[in-house]
Design a protein around this motif. Structure first.
Motif, PDB file in Angstrom:
ATOM      1  N   GLU A 175      44.669  26.506  53.745  1.00  0.00           N
ATOM      2  CA  GLU A 175      45.786  27.041  52.964  1.00  0.00           C
ATOM      3  C   GLU A 175      46.539  25.959  52.189  1.00  0.00           C
ATOM      4  OE1 GLU A 175      47.450  30.315  53.428  1.00  0.00           O
ATOM      5  OE2 GLU A 175      45.822  31.173  54.579  1.00  0.00           O
ATOM      6  N   ASN A 176      46.753  24.818  52.812  1.00  0.00           N
ATOM      7  CA  ASN A 176      47.600  23.791  52.196  1.00  0.00           C
ATOM      8  C   ASN A 176      46.778  22.572  51.792  1.00  0.00           C
ATOM      9  OD1 ASN A 176      49.794  25.426  52.754  1.00  0.00           O
ATOM     10  ND2 ASN A 176      50.183  24.450  54.730  1.00  0.00           N
ATOM     11  N   ALA A 177      45.855  22.764  50.888  1.00  0.00           N
ATOM     12  CA  ALA A 177      45.022  21.636  50.476  1.00  0.00           C
ATOM     13  C   ALA A 177      45.276  21.348  49.011  1.00  0.00           C
ATOM     14  CB  ALA A 177      43.555  21.952  50.702  1.00  0.00           C
ATOM     15  N   ASP A 178      45.143  20.079  48.665  1.00  0.00           N
ATOM     16  CA  ASP A 178      45.283  19.727  47.251  1.00  0.00           C
ATOM     17  C   ASP A 178      43.902  19.698  46.614  1.00  0.00           C
ATOM     18  OD1 ASP A 178      44.212  17.479  48.339  1.00  0.00           O
ATOM     19  OD2 ASP A 178      45.819  16.122  47.731  1.00  0.00           O
ATOM     20  N   VAL A 179      43.850  19.511  45.324  1.00  0.00           N
ATOM     21  CA  VAL A 179      42.600  19.520  44.569  1.00  0.00           C
ATOM     22  C   VAL A 179      41.659  18.436  45.068  1.00  0.00           C
ATOM     23  CG1 VAL A 179      41.597  19.225  42.276  1.00  0.00           C
ATOM     24  CG2 VAL A 179      43.702  20.512  42.529  1.00  0.00           C
ATOM     25  N   ALA A 180      42.183  17.268  45.411  1.00  0.00           N
ATOM     26  CA  ALA A 180      41.332  16.162  45.867  1.00  0.00           C
ATOM     27  C   ALA A 180      40.617  16.521  47.176  1.00  0.00           C
ATOM     28  CB  ALA A 180      42.160  14.902  46.050  1.00  0.00           C
ATOM     29  N   SER A 181      41.325  17.156  48.098  1.00  0.00           N
ATOM     30  CA  SER A 181      40.677  17.514  49.367  1.00  0.00           C
ATOM     31  C   SER A 181      39.632  18.621  49.158  1.00  0.00           C
ATOM     32  CB  SER A 181      41.706  17.900  50.421  1.00  0.00           C
ATOM     33  OG  SER A 181      42.394  19.061  50.052  1.00  0.00           O
ATOM     34  N   TYR A 182      39.928  19.568  48.263  1.00  0.00           N
ATOM     35  CA  TYR A 182      38.927  20.586  47.933  1.00  0.00           C
ATOM     36  C   TYR A 182      37.682  19.946  47.329  1.00  0.00           C
ATOM     37  CZ  TYR A 182      41.495  24.900  48.835  1.00  0.00           C
ATOM     38  OH  TYR A 182      42.152  25.942  49.432  1.00  0.00           O
ATOM     39  N   LYS A 183      37.919  18.997  46.425  1.00  0.00           N
ATOM     40  CA  LYS A 183      36.802  18.316  45.771  1.00  0.00           C
ATOM     41  C   LYS A 183      35.959  17.583  46.812  1.00  0.00           C
ATOM     42  CE  LYS A 183      35.409  15.274  42.131  1.00  0.00           C
ATOM     43  NZ  LYS A 183      35.617  14.136  41.352  1.00  0.00           N
ATOM     44  N   ASN A 184      36.598  16.885  47.733  1.00  0.00           N
ATOM     45  CA  ASN A 184      35.866  16.186  48.798  1.00  0.00           C
ATOM     46  C   ASN A 184      35.064  17.169  49.652  1.00  0.00           C
ATOM     47  OD1 ASN A 184      36.796  13.656  48.031  1.00  0.00           O
ATOM     48  ND2 ASN A 184      38.520  13.678  49.477  1.00  0.00           N
ATOM     49  N   GLY A 185      35.670  18.294  49.972  1.00  0.00           N
ATOM     50  CA  GLY A 185      34.988  19.315  50.767  1.00  0.00           C
ATOM     51  C   GLY A 185      33.772  19.886  50.046  1.00  0.00           C
ATOM     52  N   VAL A 186      33.933  20.148  48.765  1.00  0.00           N
ATOM     53  CA  VAL A 186      32.816  20.680  47.970  1.00  0.00           C
ATOM     54  C   VAL A 186      31.708  19.636  47.853  1.00  0.00           C
ATOM     55  CG1 VAL A 186      32.130  21.453  45.663  1.00  0.00           C
ATOM     56  CG2 VAL A 186      34.208  22.358  46.703  1.00  0.00           C
ATOM     57  N   GLU A 187      32.073  18.377  47.676  1.00  0.00           N
ATOM     58  CA  GLU A 187      31.064  17.309  47.604  1.00  0.00           C
ATOM     59  C   GLU A 187      30.284  17.197  48.915  1.00  0.00           C
ATOM     60  OE1 GLU A 187      33.396  13.902  46.444  1.00  0.00           O
ATOM     61  OE2 GLU A 187      33.169  14.330  44.301  1.00  0.00           O
ATOM     62  N   LEU A 188      30.983  17.277  50.042  1.00  0.00           N
ATOM     63  CA  LEU A 188      30.301  17.242  51.345  1.00  0.00           C
ATOM     64  C   LEU A 188      29.370  18.441  51.520  1.00  0.00           C
ATOM     65  CD1 LEU A 188      33.170  16.031  53.714  1.00  0.00           C
ATOM     66  CD2 LEU A 188      31.091  14.781  53.085  1.00  0.00           C
ATOM     67  N   THR A 189      29.828  19.611  51.080  1.00  0.00           N
ATOM     68  CA  THR A 189      29.006  20.814  51.179  1.00  0.00           C
ATOM     69  C   THR A 189      27.779  20.699  50.270  1.00  0.00           C
ATOM     70  OG1 THR A 189      30.989  22.109  51.674  1.00  0.00           O
ATOM     71  CG2 THR A 189      29.032  23.326  51.012  1.00  0.00           C
ATOM     72  N   ALA A 190      27.944  20.140  49.082  1.00  0.00           N
ATOM     73  CA  ALA A 190      26.815  19.938  48.169  1.00  0.00           C
ATOM     74  C   ALA A 190      25.801  18.974  48.790  1.00  0.00           C
ATOM     75  CB  ALA A 190      27.306  19.410  46.823  1.00  0.00           C
ATOM     76  N   LYS A 191      26.285  17.910  49.440  1.00  0.00           N
ATOM     77  CA  LYS A 191      25.373  16.976  50.119  1.00  0.00           C
ATOM     78  C   LYS A 191      24.637  17.684  51.255  1.00  0.00           C
ATOM     79  CE  LYS A 191      27.838  12.676  49.129  1.00  0.00           C
ATOM     80  NZ  LYS A 191      28.612  11.579  49.703  1.00  0.00           N
ATOM     81  N   GLN A 192      25.353  18.528  51.972  1.00  0.00           N
ATOM     82  CA  GLN A 192      24.746  19.283  53.060  1.00  0.00           C
ATOM     83  C   GLN A 192      23.644  20.200  52.515  1.00  0.00           C
ATOM     84  OE1 GLN A 192      27.609  21.817  55.001  1.00  0.00           O
ATOM     85  NE2 GLN A 192      26.543  21.701  56.972  1.00  0.00           N
ATOM     86  N   LEU A 193      23.907  20.836  51.388  1.00  0.00           N
ATOM     87  CA  LEU A 193      22.921  21.714  50.763  1.00  0.00           C
ATOM     88  C   LEU A 193      21.703  20.911  50.278  1.00  0.00           C
ATOM     89  CD1 LEU A 193      22.176  24.567  49.893  1.00  0.00           C
ATOM     90  CD2 LEU A 193      23.412  24.156  47.750  1.00  0.00           C
ATOM     91  N   LEU A 194      21.940  19.757  49.674  1.00  0.00           N
ATOM     92  CA  LEU A 194      20.830  18.901  49.240  1.00  0.00           C
ATOM     93  C   LEU A 194      19.981  18.455  50.429  1.00  0.00           C
ATOM     94  CD1 LEU A 194      22.377  16.724  46.381  1.00  0.00           C
ATOM     95  CD2 LEU A 194      20.629  18.504  46.189  1.00  0.00           C
ATOM     96  N   SER A 195      20.616  18.214  51.559  1.00  0.00           N
ATOM     97  CA  SER A 195      19.890  17.846  52.772  1.00  0.00           C
ATOM     98  C   SER A 195      18.961  18.983  53.214  1.00  0.00           C
ATOM     99  CB  SER A 195      20.877  17.493  53.877  1.00  0.00           C
ATOM    100  OG  SER A 195      20.240  17.364  55.112  1.00  0.00           O
ATOM    101  N   VAL A 196      19.459  20.190  53.127  1.00  0.00           N
ATOM    102  CA  VAL A 196      18.630  21.361  53.460  1.00  0.00           C
ATOM    103  C   VAL A 196      17.463  21.438  52.486  1.00  0.00           C
ATOM    104  CG1 VAL A 196      18.570  23.892  53.538  1.00  0.00           C
ATOM    105  CG2 VAL A 196      20.516  22.665  54.521  1.00  0.00           C
TER     106      VAL A 196
END
Length: 175
Positions: free
Chosen positions: A92-113
């Motif tokens: 709920e209380n995240a800034d754009v930078a933390s969202y961006k970091n989360g999306v980048e980690l998720t993208a890396k996770q997807l690339l790993s798959v």
């Protein structure tokens, strides 16, 4: 005039009858043995036919199961990516930078798959246009080698070197 059988004639007729009797009995035994062998062969044919049907049915069942569950491991790996996306959306209380970091980690996770399952990215920027891997959206006049990919509008993907989706590209037009 009536023929009279002599004692020698009677013995000769009896001898002929006795000679044919063992031959007929042997012939009947042989027929019975052949009939038994035929019945056994019929039973074996039925058994082999039934066994063939069982093998065919089991193979068909195995193929159906393989189709149903072929993506089971892949799907299980994707669930972890989905969980990461759900967790990001729940914050709920995240800034754009933390969202961006989360999306980048998720993208890396997807690339790993993708790597685990031999799904390769097709990103042909600067490469020669290959109609087997790329789909040209447009050709534009530009500096550089003609028929070279100038920009990638959408990356393509290949599974075990077989194209799943071609890359959508813009190509340098020959002059």
């Amino acid at each position: 005039m009536q023929e009279q059988n002599t004692p020698d004639d009677v013995h000769a007729t009896e001898a002929e009858t006795h000679e044919h009797a063992p031959a007929e009995a042997n012939h009947e035994e042989r027929i019975a043995a052949l009939e038994a062998a035929l019945e056994e062969a019929k039973a074996q044919v039925l058994y082999v036919k039934a066994e063939g049907e069982n093998i065919r049915r089991r193979a068909s069942d195995d193929i159906d199961k393989a189709r149903k569950f072929a993506l089971e491991k892949f799907s299980g790996e994707l669930l972890a990516v989905k969980d990461s996306l759900d967790a990001a959306l729940a914050v709920e209380n995240a800034d754009v930078a933390s969202y961006k970091n989360g999306v980048e980690l998720t993208a890396k996770q997807l690339l790993s798959v993708f790597e685990k399952f031999n799904i390769a990215e097709i990103n042909p920027l600067g490469q020669k246009f290959d109609p087997n891997k790329h789909q040209a959206i447009s050709m534009v006049p530009a500096e550089g080698e003609p028929n070279t990919v100038l920009s990638v509008l959408q990356k393509g993907y290949a599974l075990n070197e077989r194209v799943l989706r071609p890359a959508l590209v813009t190509v340098i037009q020959p002059q």
